[in-house]
Design a protein around this motif. Structure first.
Motif, short mmCIF file in Angstrom:
data_model
loop_
_atom_site.label_atom_id
_atom_site.label_comp_id
_atom_site.label_asym_id
_atom_site.label_seq_id
_atom_site.Cartn_x
_atom_site.Cartn_y
_atom_site.Cartn_z
N GLU A 31 24.04 -3.08 -37.31
CA GLU A 31 25.39 -3.26 -37.69
C GLU A 31 25.87 -4.86 -38.18
OE1 GLU A 31 27.04 -1.88 -33.81
OE2 GLU A 31 27.16 -0.13 -34.69
N VAL A 32 24.95 -4.78 -39.30
CA VAL A 32 25.02 -6.46 -39.81
C VAL A 32 25.21 -6.32 -41.37
CG1 VAL A 32 23.98 -8.74 -39.98
CG2 VAL A 32 24.13 -7.65 -37.72
N ASP A 33 25.86 -6.84 -41.86
CA ASP A 33 26.00 -7.05 -43.58
C ASP A 33 24.46 -7.41 -43.91
OD1 ASP A 33 26.08 -7.20 -46.15
OD2 ASP A 33 27.94 -8.34 -46.09
N PRO A 34 23.75 -6.54 -44.48
CA PRO A 34 22.35 -6.91 -45.15
C PRO A 34 22.49 -8.39 -45.94
CG PRO A 34 22.55 -4.79 -45.44
CD PRO A 34 23.91 -5.08 -44.98
N ASP A 35 23.52 -8.43 -46.70
CA ASP A 35 23.60 -9.69 -47.38
C ASP A 35 23.96 -10.90 -46.54
OD1 ASP A 35 23.18 -8.39 -49.94
OD2 ASP A 35 25.17 -8.07 -50.16
N ALA A 36 24.36 -10.76 -45.42
CA ALA A 36 24.41 -11.80 -44.50
C ALA A 36 23.13 -12.40 -43.58
CB ALA A 36 25.73 -11.51 -43.41
N VAL A 37 22.13 -11.73 -44.04
CA VAL A 37 20.88 -12.11 -43.19
C VAL A 37 20.31 -13.19 -44.14
CG1 VAL A 37 18.64 -11.25 -42.31
CG2 VAL A 37 20.59 -9.85 -42.05
N HIS A 38 19.67 -14.15 -43.38
CA HIS A 38 19.26 -15.44 -44.01
C HIS A 38 17.61 -15.41 -43.60
CE1 HIS A 38 19.56 -18.05 -40.69
NE2 HIS A 38 20.93 -17.72 -40.67
N LYS A 39 17.09 -14.75 -42.67
CA LYS A 39 15.95 -14.70 -42.24
C LYS A 39 15.46 -13.48 -41.37
CE LYS A 39 12.71 -17.67 -39.36
NZ LYS A 39 11.53 -17.27 -40.37
N GLY A 83 26.00 -16.99 -37.34
CA GLY A 83 26.86 -16.52 -36.31
C GLY A 83 25.81 -15.86 -35.17
N GLY A 84 24.57 -15.49 -35.45
CA GLY A 84 23.82 -15.00 -34.42
C GLY A 84 22.38 -14.44 -34.89
N HIS A 85 21.98 -13.61 -33.92
CA HIS A 85 20.64 -12.95 -34.21
C HIS A 85 20.46 -11.70 -33.41
CE1 HIS A 85 19.38 -15.62 -30.86
NE2 HIS A 85 18.44 -14.45 -30.58
N LYS A 86 19.66 -10.73 -33.79
CA LYS A 86 19.48 -9.77 -33.13
C LYS A 86 18.03 -9.23 -33.35
CE LYS A 86 23.95 -7.35 -33.45
NZ LYS A 86 24.76 -6.27 -33.94
N GLY A 87 17.55 -8.52 -32.30
CA GLY A 87 16.20 -7.85 -32.43
C GLY A 87 16.19 -6.65 -31.80
N ILE A 88 15.28 -5.65 -32.48
CA ILE A 88 15.41 -4.18 -32.09
C ILE A 88 13.78 -3.81 -31.95
CG2 ILE A 88 15.87 -1.86 -32.37
CD1 ILE A 88 18.26 -2.74 -33.74
N LYS A 89 13.32 -3.26 -30.95
CA LYS A 89 11.91 -3.00 -30.85
C LYS A 89 11.63 -1.98 -31.98
CE LYS A 89 10.29 -1.38 -27.07
NZ LYS A 89 9.89 -0.63 -25.68
#
Length: 383
Positions: free
Chosen positions: A147-155, A169-175
């Motif tokens: 639920e993050v804009d793919p264009d906002a991801v930098h890594k 603004g943050g980071h997320k991880g999913i198995k």
């Protein structure tokens, strides 16, 4: 003096490279040294293009530019072996440094068997690979599951069984297991891969097994050839990198991580190949019925060489104008690569009709390897 089989923690001596490169910037520093010292004339590396879903292969001759390639791109699903062949063909005496995944290495070995690549002209720095993610599916996965804009991801990173993203603004991880159970995660061929540590490269590098204060600040380097030992020794002597023996506990952990990845690969093989077992040829015939005969699977296969043109011609059955083509179009191709499919997934990923071609060719190769001795296309790796 380094020797084949030795294992080290290695990091860049230069502060800028140390800061910019991942895991201490060891690969960046080693490629820079190889270029500066004349061990290679150029380096084939991968740069981030418009975004992290866009991997751009780049030939570099200026050592300063190598730092621009630092960092992994799990969503840039390139295969480098044919690009290496093209470079060597056009530069008859040049030596090339390349950072390779396992499938890149396998592709080069197969090309070398066909006398299409001279391995003596290559300096290969292998990177451990847990798998890659289709750029198109990655964008959808990040939007739908994170639920993050793919264009906002930098890594992005695959670490400790998770797919992890960083954004403003943050980071997320999913198995990874959870993502793959829902049809996301790694490419299907990567899930089946049993070649995670590319020991047929000159050095096998990665972050598995780096523990303690060096975790995140150094690269685990296994020496796999005399050429690799010479590079590591010379770079350390010149002050390009620093090294220390790998922690014994870290070596043990690295082995466990590799073992877990291999077990996961075998699980996916059982699942994928088991689903085909009841009607392999019927399934192939049904799925390939969508083929529009664009030849992408032939042109992008690293081992469909040097007779790709023969698969397009010299046979009425193959060259007739019917679309979809006669089933023998694909069966002939599978037969052609049955002893050397490396499960790189290029045929499947680049198929505009989403035919699971890599699954079929890999199943045929694996079935052949299980039935015949000596193994079809026997090579010093497990595909």
């Amino acid at each position: 003096m380094a020797a084949i089989g030795d294992m080290f923690y290695t990091w860049a001596a230069d502060a800028d490279v140390l800061k910019k490169g991942e895991c201490g910037g060891a690969i960046t520093a080693l490629q820079q040294y190889a270029l500066k010292s004349g061990m290679v004339d150029a380096v084939l590396a991968v740069k981030k293009g418009a975004d992290l879903y866009d991997a751009v292969p780049t030939v570099i001759t200026d050592p300063a530019e190598i730092a621009e390639t630092a960092g992994s791109l799990h969503c840039g699903t390139l295969l480098l072996s044919k690009l290496v062949k093209n470079y060597l063909d056009n530069n008859k005496t040049a030596k090339l440094g390349v950072t390779v995944k396992g499938c890149d290495t396998m592709g080069l070995i197969e090309l070398a068997k066909r006398n299409a690549v001279d391995m003596d002209r290559l300096l290969l720095l292998g990177v451990n690979c847990g798998g890659s993610v289709s750029p198109v599916l990655a964008r959808k996965m990040i939007a739908d599951k994170f639920e993050v804009d793919p264009d906002a991801v930098h890594k992005e990173e695959i670490d400790k069984g998770q797919f992890i993203i960083e954004y403003e603004g943050g980071h997320k991880g999913i198995k990874i297991d959870d993502l793959e159970d829902e049809g996301y995660g790694r490419r299907s061929n990567c899930r089946r891969c049993l070649y995670k540590v590319p020991r047929q490269a000159d050095l096998a590098c990665g972050n598995w097994g780096v523990i303690g204060e060096k975790a995140g600040n150094a690269t685990f380097v296994e020496v796999c050839s005399e050429k690799g030992a010479q590079l590591l020794d010379a770079a350390a002597k010149a002050g390009a990198v620093a090294t220390e023996p790998a922690n014994p506990k870290g070596i043990e952990i690295r082995g466990k991580v590799e073992g877990a990845m291999l077990n996961l690969g075998n699980k996916w093989r059982k699942k994928d190949f088991g689903a085909l077992a009841s009607d392999l040829w019927g399934t192939i015939g049904s799925e390939t019925g969508r083929c529009i005969k664009c030849y992408s699977c032939i042109e992008n296969c690293p081992v469909c060489f040097p007779v790709a043109d023969e698969l397009k011609g010299n046979s009425r059955m193959i060259t007739s104008g019917e679309v979809p083509p006669n089933p023998m179009f694909h069966l002939r191709r599978f037969a052609h690569i049955s002893d050397s499919c490396i499960n790189c997934g290029q045929c499947e990923e680049l198929c505009p009709m989403d035919i699971p071609l890599a699954l079929f060719s890999h199943a045929v190769r694996t079935e052949g390897d299980s039935a015949f001795e000596p193994k079809l296309g026997k090579a010093p790796y497990t595909n």
